[in-house]
Design a protein around this motif. Structure first.
Motif, PDB file in Angstrom:
ATOM      1  N   UNK A 179       0.972  -1.261  -0.185  1.00  0.00           N
ATOM      2  CA  UNK A 179       0.160  -0.068  -0.018  1.00  0.00           C
ATOM      3  C   UNK A 179       0.846   1.202   0.112  1.00  0.00           C
ATOM      4  N   UNK A 180       0.709   2.250  -0.762  1.00  0.00           N
ATOM      5  CA  UNK A 180       1.377   3.382  -1.217  1.00  0.00           C
ATOM      6  C   UNK A 180       0.451   4.617  -0.877  1.00  0.00           C
ATOM      7  N   UNK A 181       0.752   5.459  -0.154  1.00  0.00           N
ATOM      8  CA  UNK A 181       0.096   6.739   0.008  1.00  0.00           C
ATOM      9  C   UNK A 181       0.979   8.034  -0.239  1.00  0.00           C
ATOM     10  N   UNK A 182       0.402   8.632  -1.191  1.00  0.00           N
ATOM     11  CA  UNK A 182       1.169  10.214  -1.511  1.00  0.00           C
ATOM     12  C   UNK A 182       1.550  11.006  -0.165  1.00  0.00           C
ATOM     13  N   UNK A 183       2.749  11.519  -0.296  1.00  0.00           N
ATOM     14  CA  UNK A 183       3.224  12.258   1.103  1.00  0.00           C
ATOM     15  C   UNK A 183       3.589  13.677   0.708  1.00  0.00           C
ATOM     16  N   UNK A 184       3.664  14.680   1.476  1.00  0.00           N
ATOM     17  CA  UNK A 184       4.264  15.932   1.183  1.00  0.00           C
ATOM     18  C   UNK A 184       5.747  15.913   0.790  1.00  0.00           C
ATOM     19  N   UNK A 185       6.235  16.552  -0.178  1.00  0.00           N
ATOM     20  CA  UNK A 185       7.727  16.397  -0.470  1.00  0.00           C
ATOM     21  C   UNK A 185       8.242  15.062  -0.901  1.00  0.00           C
ATOM     22  N   UNK A 186       7.116  14.373  -1.480  1.00  0.00           N
ATOM     23  CA  UNK A 186       7.498  13.021  -1.921  1.00  0.00           C
ATOM     24  C   UNK A 186       8.070  12.123  -0.707  1.00  0.00           C
ATOM     25  N   UNK A 187       7.635  12.615   0.390  1.00  0.00           N
ATOM     26  CA  UNK A 187       7.729  11.503   1.770  1.00  0.00           C
ATOM     27  C   UNK A 187       6.600  10.835   1.744  1.00  0.00           C
ATOM     28  N   UNK A 188       6.614   9.729   0.778  1.00  0.00           N
ATOM     29  CA  UNK A 188       5.300   8.948   0.768  1.00  0.00           C
ATOM     30  C   UNK A 188       5.349   7.965   2.011  1.00  0.00           C
ATOM     31  N   UNK A 189       4.120   7.264   2.070  1.00  0.00           N
ATOM     32  CA  UNK A 189       3.965   6.116   3.204  1.00  0.00           C
ATOM     33  C   UNK A 189       3.698   4.914   2.401  1.00  0.00           C
ATOM     34  N   UNK A 190       4.785   3.769   2.565  1.00  0.00           N
ATOM     35  CA  UNK A 190       4.517   2.443   2.044  1.00  0.00           C
ATOM     36  C   UNK A 190       4.476   1.455   2.979  1.00  0.00           C
ATOM     37  N   UNK A 191       3.408   0.591   2.991  1.00  0.00           N
ATOM     38  CA  UNK A 191       3.286  -0.511   3.760  1.00  0.00           C
ATOM     39  C   UNK A 191       3.138  -1.743   3.128  1.00  0.00           C
ATOM     40  N   UNK A 192       4.150  -2.615   3.278  1.00  0.00           N
ATOM     41  CA  UNK A 192       3.897  -3.863   2.513  1.00  0.00           C
ATOM     42  C   UNK A 192       3.890  -4.941   3.464  1.00  0.00           C
ATOM     43  N   UNK A 193       2.865  -5.986   2.978  1.00  0.00           N
ATOM     44  CA  UNK A 193       2.458  -7.069   3.503  1.00  0.00           C
ATOM     45  C   UNK A 193       3.166  -8.494   2.884  1.00  0.00           C
ATOM     46  N   UNK A 194       3.785  -9.319   3.710  1.00  0.00           N
ATOM     47  CA  UNK A 194       4.585 -10.394   2.948  1.00  0.00           C
ATOM     48  C   UNK A 194       4.068 -11.521   3.357  1.00  0.00           C
ATOM     49  N   UNK A 195       3.436 -12.294   2.603  1.00  0.00           N
ATOM     50  CA  UNK A 195       3.105 -13.991   3.318  1.00  0.00           C
ATOM     51  C   UNK A 195       4.254 -14.850   3.719  1.00  0.00           C
ATOM     52  N   UNK A 196       4.019 -15.260   4.637  1.00  0.00           N
ATOM     53  CA  UNK A 196       5.328 -16.113   5.294  1.00  0.00           C
ATOM     54  C   UNK A 196       5.042 -17.572   5.080  1.00  0.00           C
ATOM     55  N   UNK A 197       5.768 -18.318   5.480  1.00  0.00           N
ATOM     56  CA  UNK A 197       5.653 -19.921   4.931  1.00  0.00           C
ATOM     57  C   UNK A 197       4.675 -20.423   5.817  1.00  0.00           C
ATOM     58  N   UNK A 198       4.163 -19.867   7.102  1.00  0.00           N
ATOM     59  CA  UNK A 198       3.159 -20.460   7.741  1.00  0.00           C
ATOM     60  C   UNK A 198       1.712 -19.680   7.225  1.00  0.00           C
ATOM     61  N   UNK A 199       1.820 -19.193   6.222  1.00  0.00           N
ATOM     62  CA  UNK A 199       0.412 -18.588   5.667  1.00  0.00           C
ATOM     63  C   UNK A 199      -0.068 -17.305   6.518  1.00  0.00           C
ATOM     64  N   UNK A 200       0.889 -16.797   7.557  1.00  0.00           N
ATOM     65  CA  UNK A 200       0.506 -15.410   8.187  1.00  0.00           C
ATOM     66  C   UNK A 200       1.099 -14.243   7.159  1.00  0.00           C
ATOM     67  N   UNK A 201       0.663 -13.231   7.392  1.00  0.00           N
ATOM     68  CA  UNK A 201       1.321 -12.113   6.796  1.00  0.00           C
ATOM     69  C   UNK A 201       1.962 -11.276   7.803  1.00  0.00           C
ATOM     70  N   UNK A 202       3.155 -10.690   7.331  1.00  0.00           N
ATOM     71  CA  UNK A 202       3.920  -9.981   8.209  1.00  0.00           C
ATOM     72  C   UNK A 202       4.047  -8.716   7.468  1.00  0.00           C
ATOM     73  N   UNK A 203       4.100  -7.684   8.185  1.00  0.00           N
ATOM     74  CA  UNK A 203       4.138  -6.127   7.585  1.00  0.00           C
ATOM     75  C   UNK A 203       5.843  -5.556   7.791  1.00  0.00           C
ATOM     76  N   UNK A 204       5.951  -4.717   6.707  1.00  0.00           N
ATOM     77  CA  UNK A 204       7.366  -3.936   6.980  1.00  0.00           C
ATOM     78  C   UNK A 204       6.815  -2.611   6.337  1.00  0.00           C
ATOM     79  N   UNK A 205       7.392  -1.374   6.858  1.00  0.00           N
ATOM     80  CA  UNK A 205       7.312  -0.217   6.162  1.00  0.00           C
ATOM     81  C   UNK A 205       8.452  -0.006   5.307  1.00  0.00           C
ATOM     82  N   UNK A 206       8.167   0.626   4.140  1.00  0.00           N
ATOM     83  CA  UNK A 206       9.160   0.595   3.298  1.00  0.00           C
ATOM     84  C   UNK A 206       9.605   2.250   3.186  1.00  0.00           C
ATOM     85  N   UNK A 207      10.881   2.493   3.047  1.00  0.00           N
ATOM     86  CA  UNK A 207      11.430   3.985   2.801  1.00  0.00           C
ATOM     87  C   UNK A 207      10.724   4.475   1.369  1.00  0.00           C
ATOM     88  N   UNK A 208      10.319   5.640   1.238  1.00  0.00           N
ATOM     89  CA  UNK A 208       9.563   6.140  -0.076  1.00  0.00           C
ATOM     90  C   UNK A 208      10.581   6.004  -1.262  1.00  0.00           C
TER      91      UNK A 208
END
Ligand SMILES: Cc1cc2nc3c(=O)[nH]c(=O)nc-3n(C[C@H](O)[C@H](O)[C@H](O)COP(=O)(O)O)c2cc1C
Length: 208
Positions: A179-208
């Protein structure tokens, strides 16, 4: 939080474990704000040599099982998918300044699901599915119009047009949803969900 977007992905990072719930929230919002086709997405495939290809399709269903679109099974995109089931989707909602990227593998929807969706379509669209050999070269437009006329003659009863066996749906089973959200001065927000081997979702924040 930023000034352009009232939504806060940082908060979701702390709270929301279900990417499908977040997808649903954003999609519902896009249905209110987009001028047309809030369900339009760019679909990227690659052929057996890894050469990429991207085009728009319409999302027709989504659930925890995946994201569904319909097309001709003999089209360029379906040929790519049959050789290489790794695909990627990208939604961009300009009215919301938001993007969602999805990566995963694809399988076919069931015949029952495809029939249900096909039968919900307008007569002209069902005839079009028969008449268009999607992605192949036309000699001229008349060739296509003649084909449409022929199939109208073949299936004159609007309530009884069978689904061609070369027209169905694909369902993308996601491994990653960002998920990506536009931010001021291109300081956007990014939240990524990654499916792990046990089928649960883990979350990480990414640098814009
Ligand atoms: C907004 C939009 C939505 C579209 N939706 C679909 C769709 O749901 N299914 C489809 O087969 N083509 C759809 N198309 C057409 C495709 O972009 C593309 O031209 C066609 O599927 C052939 O692609 P291919 O040759 O890569 O298989 C859509 C095009 C646009 C612009």
């Amino acid at each position: 939080m930023n000034q352009k977007n009232s939504f806060d992905l940082d908060k979701c990072f702390g709270e929301l474990d279900d990417p499908f719930k977040l997808f649903g929230e954003w999609f519902n919002k896009a249905k209110e704000t987009e001028i047309n086709d809030p369900n339009a997405l760019a679909l990227a495939t690659a052929d057996k040599n890894g050469v990429p290809s991207v085009r728009m399709v319409l999302l027709k269903d989504f659930s925890e099982k995946g994201f569904v679109f319909y097309t001709n099974l003999e089209s360029k995109k379906s040929g790519d998918i049959k050789n290489n089931p790794n695909v990627s989707m990208c939604f961009h909602w300009k009215s919301l300044l938001r993007q969602i990227r999805i990566v995963g593998t694809i399988t076919s929807v069931s015949n029952e699901e495809a029939d249900n969706y096909y039968n919900s379509r307008a007569y002209g669209s069902r005839i079009g599915a028969w008449a268009s050999k999607q992605s192949t070269v036309l000699k001229n437009r008349d060739e296509l119009y003649k084909s449409i006329d022929n199939f109208k003659k073949k299936f004159p009863d609007e309530k009884n047009v069978p689904r061609p066996n070369y027209w169905s749906g694909w369902i993308l089973h996601p491994n990653e949803i960002e998920f990506w959200l536009d931010g001021d001065n291109r300081i956007h927000q990014r939240l990524k969900y990654i499916k792990s081997n046990d089928n649960n979702w883990k979350k990480v924040l990414l640098s814009p």
